[in-house]
Design an enzyme around this catalytic site. Structure first.
Site, PDB file in Angstrom:
ATOM      1  N   ASP A 169      10.099   7.921   2.965  1.00  0.00           N
ATOM      2  CA  ASP A 169       9.090   7.969   1.911  1.00  0.00           C
ATOM      3  C   ASP A 169       9.625   7.295   0.639  1.00  0.00           C
ATOM      4  O   ASP A 169      10.774   7.512   0.252  1.00  0.00           O
ATOM      5  CB  ASP A 169       8.749   9.440   1.630  1.00  0.00           C
ATOM      6  CG  ASP A 169       7.693   9.573   0.551  1.00  0.00           C
ATOM      7  OD1 ASP A 169       6.521   9.321   0.859  1.00  0.00           O
ATOM      8  OD2 ASP A 169       8.054   9.914  -0.593  1.00  0.00           O
TER       9      ASP A 169
ATOM     10  N   ALA B 219       0.809  -1.228   0.000  1.00  0.00           N
ATOM     11  CA  ALA B 219       0.000   0.000   0.000  1.00  0.00           C
ATOM     12  C   ALA B 219       0.841   1.276   0.000  1.00  0.00           C
ATOM     13  O   ALA B 219       0.464   2.282  -0.603  1.00  0.00           O
ATOM     14  CB  ALA B 219      -0.927  -0.008   1.210  1.00  0.00           C
TER      15      ALA B 219
ATOM     16  N   CYS C  31     -22.218 -18.447 -18.309  1.00  0.00           N
ATOM     17  CA  CYS C  31     -22.391 -19.688 -17.532  1.00  0.00           C
ATOM     18  C   CYS C  31     -23.264 -19.490 -16.302  1.00  0.00           C
ATOM     19  O   CYS C  31     -23.451 -20.408 -15.522  1.00  0.00           O
ATOM     20  CB  CYS C  31     -21.031 -20.239 -17.115  1.00  0.00           C
ATOM     21  SG  CYS C  31     -20.285 -19.356 -15.741  1.00  0.00           S
TER      22      CYS C  31
ATOM     23  N   CYS D 231     -22.968 -14.160 -14.654  1.00  0.00           N
ATOM     24  CA  CYS D 231     -22.271 -14.283 -15.940  1.00  0.00           C
ATOM     25  C   CYS D 231     -23.247 -14.599 -17.086  1.00  0.00           C
ATOM     26  O   CYS D 231     -24.119 -15.466 -16.947  1.00  0.00           O
ATOM     27  CB  CYS D 231     -21.240 -15.396 -15.806  1.00  0.00           C
ATOM     28  SG  CYS D 231     -20.313 -15.748 -17.296  1.00  0.00           S
TER      29      CYS D 231
ATOM     30  N   SER E 196       5.518  -2.082   1.850  1.00  0.00           N
ATOM     31  CA  SER E 196       4.689  -3.131   2.437  1.00  0.00           C
ATOM     32  C   SER E 196       5.074  -3.288   3.891  1.00  0.00           C
ATOM     33  O   SER E 196       6.263  -3.325   4.225  1.00  0.00           O
ATOM     34  CB  SER E 196       4.889  -4.462   1.722  1.00  0.00           C
ATOM     35  OG  SER E 196       4.209  -5.488   2.440  1.00  0.00           O
TER      36      SER E 196
ATOM     37  N   HIS F 222      -3.181 -10.099  -4.630  1.00  0.00           N
ATOM     38  CA  HIS F 222      -4.538  -9.884  -4.104  1.00  0.00           C
ATOM     39  C   HIS F 222      -5.532  -9.502  -5.197  1.00  0.00           C
ATOM     40  O   HIS F 222      -6.592  -8.966  -4.910  1.00  0.00           O
ATOM     41  CB  HIS F 222      -4.519  -8.814  -3.004  1.00  0.00           C
ATOM     42  CG  HIS F 222      -3.690  -9.198  -1.811  1.00  0.00           C
ATOM     43  ND1 HIS F 222      -3.209  -8.298  -0.897  1.00  0.00           N
ATOM     44  CD2 HIS F 222      -3.226 -10.409  -1.402  1.00  0.00           C
ATOM     45  CE1 HIS F 222      -2.512  -8.937   0.027  1.00  0.00           C
ATOM     46  NE2 HIS F 222      -2.494 -10.215  -0.254  1.00  0.00           N
TER      47      HIS F 222
END
Ligand SMILES: [Zn+2]
Length: 248
Positions: free
Chosen positions: A236, A23, A156, A153, A194, A120
């Site tokens: 930073d 992030a 399907c 969907c 991270s 993720h």
């Protein structure tokens, strides 16, 4: 040499740098840390994956949140951190970026799909959970707001969900395998932004280190793996990375 000079030297001489981003690299693009103390998930109860699959009421909640959430990503642009990682990988024609972020900013800064592994998932599009067909999020949101039914969907009939990995959803096995293989290729492994607190993803720096890579951690807060780092910079990311601009 001071720490930042050592960092620059390591990147310069690396044959296969692998970046691991979280992030912290996107906060300078105006994207908040959703898991952080003031993050989205502290004030909004996440929908667990199993509940999404099993209950229409939870899917409706999920899509209501998703419509609200989308403003977090609209019109956000890659920052210096993303751009420099892209430049390094492209100039060296080797290296990789593993990311915990779902904001698509590494790709938008110019990395190709096969140069980025998203642990993720990706919040900028949706997929069918059954057949993996991709859907544009804008259209799904429009449709949801019109009919107030959870989208399914058109191929399907499977449930459609944003392409992120939800709480309780298994980590994507294929991505984990690629991330591990890339980690083992690294001679320099750079953690950027991270906090290394989400497992199993946080294991990658240790795998790299055990495999002989130099481990660099750049984060503005301490991480539990700081003592394993060969170079540790608490600052930073954009500021630290902007020094790398000198070299190319
Ligand atoms: Zn499908």
């Amino acid at each position: 040499m001071n720490l930042e000079e050592q960092f620059i030297e390591s990147i310069l001489h690396s044959n296969y740098p692998v970046f691991f981003t979280g992030a912290g690299i996107s906060t300078n693009s105006g994207i908040p840390d959703f898991r952080g103390p003031k993050g989205f998930w502290k004030t909004n109860k996440p929908i667990m994956f199993q509940d999404f699959v099993n209950q229409e009421s939870q899917r409706l909640k999920y899509w209501t949140q998703s419509v609200e959430f989308k403003s977090n990503f609209q019109e956000k642009k890659p920052n210096e951190g993303h751009i420099i990682i892209t430049d390094i990988i492209n100039e060296k024609e080797s290296g990789h970026c593993i990311t915990q972020n779902v904001d698509n900013l590494h790709q938008r800064s110019g990395l190709k799909e096969d140069q980025v592994t998203e642990l993720h998932g990706n919040a900028t599009y949706a997929v069918c959970l059954n057949c993996q067909k991709k859907f544009e999020l804008v259209k799904i949101h429009q449709q949801f707001q019109e009919v107030r039914q959870s989208p399914s969907c058109d191929e399907c009939d499977g449930w459609i969900k944003t392409a992120t990995i939800s709480f309780g959803q298994p980590m994507p096995e294929g991505k984990m395998i690629i991330a591990q293989a890339e980690t083992l290729k690294a001679d320099v492994f750079i953690v950027a932004g991270s906090s290394l607190s989400v497992f199993p993803a946080a294991n990658f720096p240790l795998i790299a280190k055990e495999n002989g890579a130099k481990l660099i951690i750049i984060n503005n807060e301490e991480t539990q793996f700081d003592h394993f780092a060969d170079i540790l910079i608490h600052d930073d990311i954009s500021k630290t990375f902007s020094n790398l601009k000198i070299i190319h």
